[in-house]
Scaffold this active site. Structure first.
Site, short mmCIF file in Angstrom:
data_model
loop_
_atom_site.label_atom_id
_atom_site.label_comp_id
_atom_site.label_asym_id
_atom_site.label_seq_id
_atom_site.Cartn_x
_atom_site.Cartn_y
_atom_site.Cartn_z
CG HIS B 57 -1.74 -1.21 1.38
ND1 HIS B 57 -2.57 -1.66 0.39
CD2 HIS B 57 -1.85 -2.11 2.39
CE1 HIS B 57 -3.17 -2.78 0.79
NE2 HIS B 57 -2.74 -3.08 2.00
CG HIS B 219 -6.20 -6.02 1.29
ND1 HIS B 219 -7.07 -5.20 1.95
CD2 HIS B 219 -5.05 -5.99 1.99
CE1 HIS B 219 -6.47 -4.71 3.03
NE2 HIS B 219 -5.25 -5.16 3.07
#
Lengths: 335, 335
Positions: B57, B219
């Protein structure tokens, strides 16, 4: 073509509107142009600095407009030089009476159009100087240039010349600083995937699933050679082995490093590259003064990265550290 | 798999080495851990703030470590929660005697592992509080969560709580600030292309050439629905129409805006989206206090973007403006 756009013909003007809406404390747009200037342009008695080029390299160049960096940036169509009249508008808008420096990346169209704009401005009595950035060591000539191309090293020219101008230096001294950076900055890049042109929806070149393009430019033009994709450490060494001899780096030298993503490269991968850059330079006894990792000069959604080294002295280090409120250059001095 | 990596098993540790090498003025790495802390941690008598989660991320979360923001960030494997012992190391490293706040994104693994770490720390006499961020309005439950997911709005929680802690506030007051942000922040995103997992080389989901995934998480999990790709303005309106009712925005309200790229989206497209966000909010009479456009919470090389709105009051505006030297949050207050 998978892009978050509306009409492909309107991408530049819509992008500039969205850019100014986000950064209107620092910048403004000249009405009916693709020119972004500092909010407070023209700054009286300060040398004005203008850069620009084709769009698709964001945050270059409008992201580097602000105090301590560029006074104006001109955006052409995607990968297309801005027209002389647009560059001329930028020069007029940033001229505070101390002259204007044009920072031009070495592409045939940019050089010609900025030169024509300079002549128009000189005819109106504005003093104009120009420098041409040619930091890309990959190719001697390319489909877009005679001589080496101007790529990510241009950002260091913006920063150093911008800080020098902000300090109140004369046009000739600001130009000297820009030229010092140009003499001491070298870049080379690699691409894993091409970018896609908004107008045509076409990929800029072809690569097999196990191939990379070494020595890539920033316009989707092919690089020096296609090679099998190798490990990040090997790619890093290959790029450094090409860059370092051109700079004649010695043990006592100090450099600023830029690891630049081409648009779609995860930050994770840029930091993995940076790890090897730092290890390699340390092993050679070269000191690193500054490290910049991120997307500074892109090619739309091209995947890949470039490495830039700038040989610095104390004055250049100070200029890199000087404050700037340009949206894309947060003076994030490190190390 | 086209990535600039060496061994897929080493991507996290190599990334962290490269990160610290680039930003060693602001941060350090705890030896033998995946924990990044402020250079000067622990800061005596200041509330410590720890966040973290799976890797992939970037710049979240290590990029938000620095003065005025996080004291520590813990990186798990790609899209995998960090283990309780790593979170426990981070808590111990940033505890300056005034207690530690954990900022947790609402994923089942993160909530469980941070909770276990908190219990370990409390057993050693460290006062620990936790908040759970759940800003994603796309889904009520997901394959990764019970309840809404925590996504890009988490950055606003880091910033406001970090500034509050820096001002010398107590643990309970810092927690109240974090909770105020969590109550007032909402996000929704869309993906045009999936990301590719380094370990498997597999795409995280499938999309046809004319499809987008609406309501995507971070995700690689599928979103709410697949739809034909539409124009940027239409996508922007669709996302805002989902976000705004959840915030119960009124004409007199003021918001901070984040237009966040998912990793591989050209900045050009994010600014085109921002143009419509600003136009739409202005038409509703909502005032924009801050605008952030860029990559703040990504999913490797996923293509797409999310829009986050945070309803602000004067205190929150001040906290967003407070200085921070976190590498990825340059306090680029605009507007």
């Amino acid at each position: 073509m998978k892009k978050l756009i509306n009409n492909p013909d309107h991408v530049i003007t819509e992008m500039l509107d969205g850019f100014v809406a986000a950064h209107e404390q620092a910048v403004k747009r000249l009405p009916d142009t693709t020119v972004i200037t500092r909010k407070d342009a023209p700054v009286k008695n300060k040398v004005g600095i203008v850069s620009g080029g084709g769009s698709g390299h964001e945050p270059a160049h409008a992201g580097y407009v602000g105090e301590g960096m560029l006074d104006g940036a001109v955006s052409g169509e995607v990968f297309t030089s801005p027209t002389p009249d647009q560059v001329f508008e930028a020069i007029k808008a940033v001229d505070g009476g101390a002259g204007v420096l044009l920072i031009i990346k070495n592409y045939t169209g940019d050089v010609m159009n900025f030169e024509m704009a300079a002549e128009l401005a000189e005819a109106e009595g504005i003093e104009v100087e120009r420098v041409i950035v040619n930091d890309d060591v990959a190719v001697e000539d390319s489909s877009f240039t005679t001589g080496r191309r101007g790529v990510a090293g241009t950002i260091f020219v913006h920063k150093a010349a911008g800080a020098k101008a902000e300090s109140g230096a004369s046009l000739s001294d600001v130009k000297k600083t820009a030229e010092q950076v140009i003499r001491n900055v070298r870049t080379m890049g690699v691409a894993l995937r091409p970018c896609i042109m908004p107008a045509s929806g076409e990929e800029s070149f072809e690569l097999a699933e196990d191939e990379m393009e070494v020595g890539i430019g920033i316009h989707g033009e092919p690089g020096v050679e296609k090679k099998p994709l190798s490990a990040a450490d090997d790619i890093t060494e290959d790029l450094l082995n090409k860059i370092v001899p051109e700079l004649e780096l010695n043990q006592s030298d100090e450099v600023a490093v830029m690891v630049n993503g081409m648009g779609a490269t995860p930050e994770m991968e840029l930091y993995i590259m940076n790890r090897k850059v730092q290890e390699w330079l340390a092993a050679k006894g070269v000191t690193v003064s500054h490290t910049f990792v991120g997307e500074y000069m892109t090619s739309l959604e091209m995947t890949g990265c470039s490495i830039t080294l700038l040989k610095v002295d104390n004055e250049l280090k100070g200029l890199l550290d000087a404050p700037s409120n340009a949206p894309a250059f947060r003076v994030r001095k490190e190390k």
